[in-house]
Design a protein around this motif. Structure first.
Motif, mmCIF file in Angstrom:
data_model
loop_
_atom_site.group_PDB
_atom_site.id
_atom_site.type_symbol
_atom_site.label_atom_id
_atom_site.label_comp_id
_atom_site.label_asym_id
_atom_site.label_seq_id
_atom_site.Cartn_x
_atom_site.Cartn_y
_atom_site.Cartn_z
ATOM 1 N N SER A 277 36.349 32.536 57.506
ATOM 2 C CA SER A 277 35.791 33.836 57.094
ATOM 3 C C SER A 277 34.341 33.734 56.629
ATOM 4 O O SER A 277 33.522 34.572 56.982
ATOM 5 N N SER B 230 36.390 30.545 44.209
ATOM 6 C CA SER B 230 37.215 29.648 45.016
ATOM 7 C C SER B 230 38.530 30.309 45.421
ATOM 8 O O SER B 230 39.202 30.923 44.583
ATOM 9 N N PRO B 231 38.939 30.132 46.687
ATOM 10 C CA PRO B 231 40.251 30.627 47.113
ATOM 11 C C PRO B 231 41.368 29.612 46.854
ATOM 12 O O PRO B 231 42.516 29.861 47.206
ATOM 13 N N GLY C 52 36.168 38.112 54.162
ATOM 14 C CA GLY C 52 37.163 38.027 55.219
ATOM 15 C C GLY C 52 38.132 39.187 55.023
ATOM 16 O O GLY C 52 37.718 40.264 54.566
ATOM 17 N N PRO D 106 38.843 41.215 49.992
ATOM 18 C CA PRO D 106 39.305 42.601 49.811
ATOM 19 C C PRO D 106 40.076 42.809 48.508
ATOM 20 O O PRO D 106 39.962 43.861 47.878
ATOM 21 N N GLU E 145 37.081 36.463 63.908
ATOM 22 C CA GLU E 145 38.501 36.570 64.287
ATOM 23 C C GLU E 145 38.747 37.751 65.213
ATOM 24 O O GLU E 145 39.894 38.094 65.511
HETATM 25 P P1 GDP Z 1 41.762 36.311 56.192
HETATM 26 O O1 GDP Z 1 40.600 36.874 56.937
HETATM 27 O O2 GDP Z 1 43.002 37.150 56.234
HETATM 28 O O3 GDP Z 1 41.976 34.862 56.420
HETATM 29 O O4 GDP Z 1 41.389 36.487 54.674
HETATM 30 P P2 GDP Z 1 40.280 35.857 53.749
HETATM 31 O O5 GDP Z 1 39.569 34.749 54.401
HETATM 32 O O6 GDP Z 1 39.487 36.979 53.174
HETATM 33 O O7 GDP Z 1 41.184 35.352 52.575
HETATM 34 C C1 GDP Z 1 42.043 34.245 52.703
HETATM 35 C C2 GDP Z 1 41.860 33.418 51.474
HETATM 36 O O8 GDP Z 1 42.053 34.261 50.331
HETATM 37 C C3 GDP Z 1 42.874 32.315 51.346
HETATM 38 O O9 GDP Z 1 42.218 31.084 51.437
HETATM 39 C C4 GDP Z 1 43.497 32.535 49.968
HETATM 40 O O10 GDP Z 1 43.627 31.336 49.249
HETATM 41 C C5 GDP Z 1 42.524 33.466 49.297
HETATM 42 N N1 GDP Z 1 43.174 34.359 48.341
HETATM 43 C C6 GDP Z 1 44.095 35.315 48.592
HETATM 44 N N2 GDP Z 1 44.444 35.927 47.446
HETATM 45 C C7 GDP Z 1 43.738 35.351 46.451
HETATM 46 C C8 GDP Z 1 43.677 35.548 45.033
HETATM 47 O O11 GDP Z 1 44.336 36.408 44.452
HETATM 48 N N3 GDP Z 1 42.838 34.726 44.336
HETATM 49 C C9 GDP Z 1 42.087 33.763 44.939
HETATM 50 N N4 GDP Z 1 41.306 32.997 44.165
HETATM 51 N N5 GDP Z 1 42.120 33.554 46.272
HETATM 52 C C10 GDP Z 1 42.929 34.345 47.008
#
Ligand code: GDP
Length: 298
Positions: free
Chosen positions: A198, A221-222, A7, A12, A35
């Motif tokens: 994502s 895991s996020p 995502g 990233p 998105e």
């Molecule tokens: P979006 O497209 O902007 O929604 O971005 P993504 O889906 O790629 O990322 C969002 C997710 O990244 C969220 O659920 C956050 O919890 C997770 N996230 C952001 N920073 C970190 C991190 O440093 N560590 C982990 N484990 N998860 C992260």
């Protein structure tokens, strides 16, 4: 070659670490396009834009969208003219959206437009949209169905939602490029991105799950404890019927994942998971995490 499913924020961050560990030519990124939105005459592909700017070295890593140091002159000028504007678009970022809109309107595919941008920015990483078909994520609210960008950017996620839907209903075909990229990968890494908005869109592209089933797949895991590190993943996970924590993330990825990584601080233990520091506050932490992951899969 390592292939990432990405995502626009969590993965990233991990890619920052990957780029310190592997040459760009050994990195492929399959990017969510659920998105994407046509906005003020431009075509925004937020996750692709973030990954492209990251590889180009121009990403604003305070926000994880847009170009660092960008000006907002057109945004200021257009605001009074176009009612209902809810996104701030920088000038250089807008130029990318307008160029992409022009190319798509002239019959180019999103894959071709992405390659053109990568070549323009001198990027050797392989950045690919999940599909050339539009498959857009909406949320159902009491006020009607709204685009995910509107839910997140206009309402900051502060609105009740009853369903996550995708338009059109028919699943998007994966591009031949992403199938090939999964086939060629030594391992596939599902980064710590939002599983609902994502990663599930990428997994929904026809043919992707079948290809992943033949591969070594790692997922990070996020979530740490009962909250995601950032963003609306908890509300979205609950809405689609999964626990908003790492156990829910593991359940969403079900049989696809060979190695599941969760943070050392995470209190919701997933059995069999590998515990690492996944909170990527700095590129150094992302690099350490990436080195650990590679040592487990290669
Ligand atoms: P979006 O497209 O902007 O929604 O971005 P993504 O889906 O790629 O990322 C969002 C997710 O990244 C969220 O659920 C956050 O919890 C997770 N996230 C952001 N920073 C970190 C991190 O440093 N560590 C982990 N484990 N998860 C992260």
């Amino acid at each position: 070659m390592i292939t990432f499913l990405s995502g626009g924020t969590g993965t990233p961050k991990l890619l920052q670490g990957a780029r310190r560990t592997l040459p760009d030519s050994e990195i492929s990124v399959i990017v969510n396009t659920g998105e994407d939105i046509w906005y003020q005459g431009g075509h925004i592909s937020p996750d692709i834009d973030t990954v492209i700017y990251l590889f180009a070295g121009s990403l604003n890593t305070d926000t994880w969208w847009g170009i660092k140091g960008d000006s907002f002159i057109t945004h200021g000028a257009i605001n009074g003219l176009l009612p209902g504007a809810f996104m701030s678009i920088g000038d250089q970022d807008r130029a990318v959206h307008l160029a992409r809109a022009e190319w798509l309107n002239n019959g180019m595919t999103l894959t071709q437009a992405t390659k053109k941008l990568c070549s323009h920015f001198g990027i050797s990483g392989n950045i690919l949209p999940m599909s050339d078909a539009q498959w857009t994520t909406y949320v159902r609210t009491a006020k009607g169905d709204i685009h995910f960008q509107e839910y997140w950017v206009r309402y900051r996620g502060n609105t009740d939602i009853s369903e996550v839907i995708h338009i059109p209903e028919e699943l998007p075909p994966a591009t031949p490029d992403i199938i090939e990229t999964i086939r060629r990968a030594d391992a596939v890494i599902i980064g710590p991105s939002n599983p609902v908005t994502s990663i599930l869109p990428i997994l929904s592209c026809t043919g992707v799950r079948e290809e992943l089933a033949r591969k070594k797949v790692v997922a990070i895991s996020p979530f740490i404890g009962d909250s995601p590190v950032s963003g609306p993943a908890a509300q979205l996970m609950k809405t689609i019927g999964f626990k908003p924590d790492s156990t829910g993330v593991r359940a969403i990825y079900s049989d696809l994942v060979d190695l599941f990584i969760q943070d050392t601080r995470d209190t919701n233990l997933v059995s069999g998971s590998v515990r690492l520091d996944t909170l990527m506050k700095t590129p150094d932490i992302a690099e350490d995490l990436m080195r650990e992951i590679l040592s487990q899969v290669l």
